[in-house]
Design an enzyme around this catalytic site. Structure first.
Site, PDB file in Angstrom:
ATOM      1  CB  CYS A 140     -46.966   2.564 -35.891  1.00  0.00           C
ATOM      2  SG  CYS A 140     -46.048   4.076 -35.678  1.00  0.00           S
TER       3      CYS A 140
ATOM      4  CE  LYS B  98     -48.714   3.853 -26.782  1.00  0.00           C
ATOM      5  NZ  LYS B  98     -48.899   4.756 -27.899  1.00  0.00           N
TER       6      LYS B  98
ATOM      7  CG  ASP C 163     -48.391  -4.204 -27.995  1.00  0.00           C
ATOM      8  OD1 ASP C 163     -48.594  -3.438 -27.030  1.00  0.00           O
ATOM      9  OD2 ASP C 163     -48.145  -3.790 -29.142  1.00  0.00           O
TER      10      ASP C 163
ATOM     11  CD  GLN D  95     -53.212   2.241 -27.898  1.00  0.00           C
ATOM     12  OE1 GLN D  95     -54.092   2.831 -27.287  1.00  0.00           O
ATOM     13  NE2 GLN D  95     -52.180   2.894 -28.430  1.00  0.00           N
TER      14      GLN D  95
HETATM   15  N1  PMP Z   1     -48.046  -1.282 -29.419  1.00  0.00           N
HETATM   16  C1  PMP Z   1     -49.187  -0.614 -29.555  1.00  0.00           C
HETATM   17  C2  PMP Z   1     -50.480  -1.375 -29.720  1.00  0.00           C
HETATM   18  C3  PMP Z   1     -49.181   0.777 -29.544  1.00  0.00           C
HETATM   19  O1  PMP Z   1     -50.329   1.457 -29.689  1.00  0.00           O
HETATM   20  C4  PMP Z   1     -47.954   1.449 -29.381  1.00  0.00           C
HETATM   21  C5  PMP Z   1     -47.891   2.973 -29.391  1.00  0.00           C
HETATM   22  N2  PMP Z   1     -48.682   3.584 -30.356  1.00  0.00           N
HETATM   23  C6  PMP Z   1     -46.793   0.702 -29.220  1.00  0.00           C
HETATM   24  C7  PMP Z   1     -46.875  -0.665 -29.251  1.00  0.00           C
HETATM   25  C8  PMP Z   1     -45.471   1.354 -29.014  1.00  0.00           C
HETATM   26  O2  PMP Z   1     -45.451   2.023 -27.797  1.00  0.00           O
HETATM   27  P1  PMP Z   1     -44.201   2.942 -27.389  1.00  0.00           P
HETATM   28  O3  PMP Z   1     -43.994   3.891 -28.530  1.00  0.00           O
HETATM   29  O4  PMP Z   1     -44.657   3.626 -26.152  1.00  0.00           O
HETATM   30  O5  PMP Z   1     -43.047   2.039 -27.170  1.00  0.00           O
END
Ligand code: PMP
Length: 415
Positions: free
Chosen positions: A373, A235, A209, A212
């Site tokens: 989250c 992002k 993932d 970031q």
């Molecule tokens: N993984 C990480 C590490 C994140 O920081 C985020 C967004 N805060 C996501 C997944 C999810 O990204 P998105 O909402 O753009 O799908």
């Protein structure tokens, strides 16, 4: 945190960069905006806004379908955007780049399609304590559906993965590992190369993932040797609603489509449907064409500044802010890993993060408060949440000074 590297201050032309972002000149609550919520979403340069505007003004047509000029031209534009992402990630082939709605969508795609083909009862999937919910819930759901088991890599108090424990979790039942490159709450940069090579020694694929990581670090998927890698356009200074899944050809060819419909097929009859080759097999329906163009423009923008310069400058911001924050009484920083990206999470003794965020907002300072989250992670630290400051290359040392003064004031008011 690693010591401050020597900085060539000329590598970032901060005034020129800031002038590219219209939002940075606006006021919020009567004060100049200080935007420290880049981990949630980054601001967009005029170049990205113009690219989207130009598409809808002069280029709008659907891709892969028409023989007319507009359609042919925009199909080339869309595929060029894919090639730009391929180049940026150093993927071996453009067909390994799938456009998705974002990181969450990309992880759901892999969890759903990979599990249909490769996960059965009793199998194990490994994630870590510091994962975003988007890299937990899809796997949790797979485990419920398939009666598989979710295993979790623990962390130490600095917010680093405990690699010995990770190695102990690997076994013949492990079918996939899903891990963040950079933690959105702690800023920890995980040693994913090591994680991947340990997994590959047992033929286990790894999904990274990179939501970031891509805004802050150079990512080379071939060098990492990851099997899947995902990130979100919004992002990385691009539009919302667009993201990327990189997958090795060998995996993408083996897993079934995620969603099906227009664009995903070679032939359809009521007796039998033959699906298209990758990447189209995974891009059902009309995609976010404007989003792909905006994303490619954002990637060009980053590359013009240079990721080495970005990483170095943001590291300097992080070190500067960390030193200032550490001096404030009652402030505790969560996440003190040796390798960190520009994220600072902290709590203030006796004050709820939400109250600090609300007062800073009155001063025009945008920070994030809450669990980000990552509820299992904040539960590990036994806090209700944190205040999170997350930097981008358009932030300045002066903004950090204003933030620190604002925070001092907020603490006095709330104590
Ligand atoms: N993984 C990480 C590490 C994140 O920081 C985020 C967004 N805060 C996501 C997944 C999810 O990204 P998105 O909402 O753009 O799908």
């Amino acid at each position: 945190m690693t010591a401050l590297k020597a900085i060539d201050k000329t590598t970032i032309n901060i005034e020129k960069i800031r002038a590219d972002f219209p939002i940075l000149s606006r006021k919020v609550n009567g004060k100049p905006l200080i935007y420290f919520d880049n981990g949630a979403t980054a601001q967009k340069p005029q170049q990205v806004i113009d690219r989207i505007d130009h598409y809808y003004s002069y280029e709008n047509a659907n891709i892969h379908r028409g023989v007319h000029t507009l359609s042919r031209d925009i199909t080339i534009g869309y595929e060029n955007a894919r090639a730009a992402i391929q180049k940026h990630l150093n993927a071996a082939n453009p067909c390994e780049i799938i456009f998705t709605k974002g990181t969450t969508d990309a992880i759901n795609l892999v969890a759903s399609s990979f599990s249909k083909r490769f996960i059965s009862k009793g199998d194990e999937i490994i994630v870590s304590v510091m994962e975003h919910h988007s890299n937990i819930l899809p796997w949790q759901q797979v485990c419920e559906e398939k009666e598989a088991v979710l295993k979790v890599i623990p962390i130490n108090d600095a917010g680093e993965l405990v690699l010995d424990e990770y190695n102990k979790l690997l076994n013949e039942k492990t079918k996939i590992i899903a891990i963040a490159h950079v933690s959105n709450t702690l800023g920890t940069i995980n040693p994913i190369k090591e994680i991947i090579s340990a997994a590959h020694a047992r033929n286990i694929p790894v999904l990274v993932d990179g939501a970031q990581a891509v805004p802050h670090l150079k990512v080379d998927v071939q060098e990492l040797d990851c099997d899947f890698y995902c990130f979100s356009g919004h992002k990385v200074f691009g539009p919302t609603g667009i993201g990327v899944l990189y997958g090795k050809e060998k995996w993408l060819n083996q897993i079934p489509p995620y969603q099906v419909g227009g664009g995903t097929i070679k032939t359809v009859s009521f007796e039998k449907t033959e699906y298209a080759d990758i990447p189209l097999k995974f891009e059902a329906g009309t995609p976010d064409i404007a989003g792909t163009l905006g994303l490619a423009t954002a990637i060009d923008y980053i590359n013009e500044i240079g990721l080495d310069a970005i990483t170095t400058y943001e590291h300097e911001l992080l070190v500067y802010a960390t030193e200032k924050l550490q001096k404030l009484q009652g402030v505790k920083i969560l996440g003190t890993a040796k390798e960190k990206a520009g994220v600072l999470s902290f709590i203030v003794e006796g004050i709820h993060p939400f109250d600090i965020g609300t007062i800073l907002d009155q001063m025009g300072i945008a920070v994030r408060t809450g669990h980000h989250c990552t509820q299992p992670l904040v539960a590990y630290y036994r806090v209700p949440g944190t205040v999170r400051v997350s930097f981008a290359f358009y932030n300045t040392f002066e903004e950090i000074n204003v933030f620190i003064k604002g925070l001092e004031k907020a603490i006095i008011m709330l104590k």
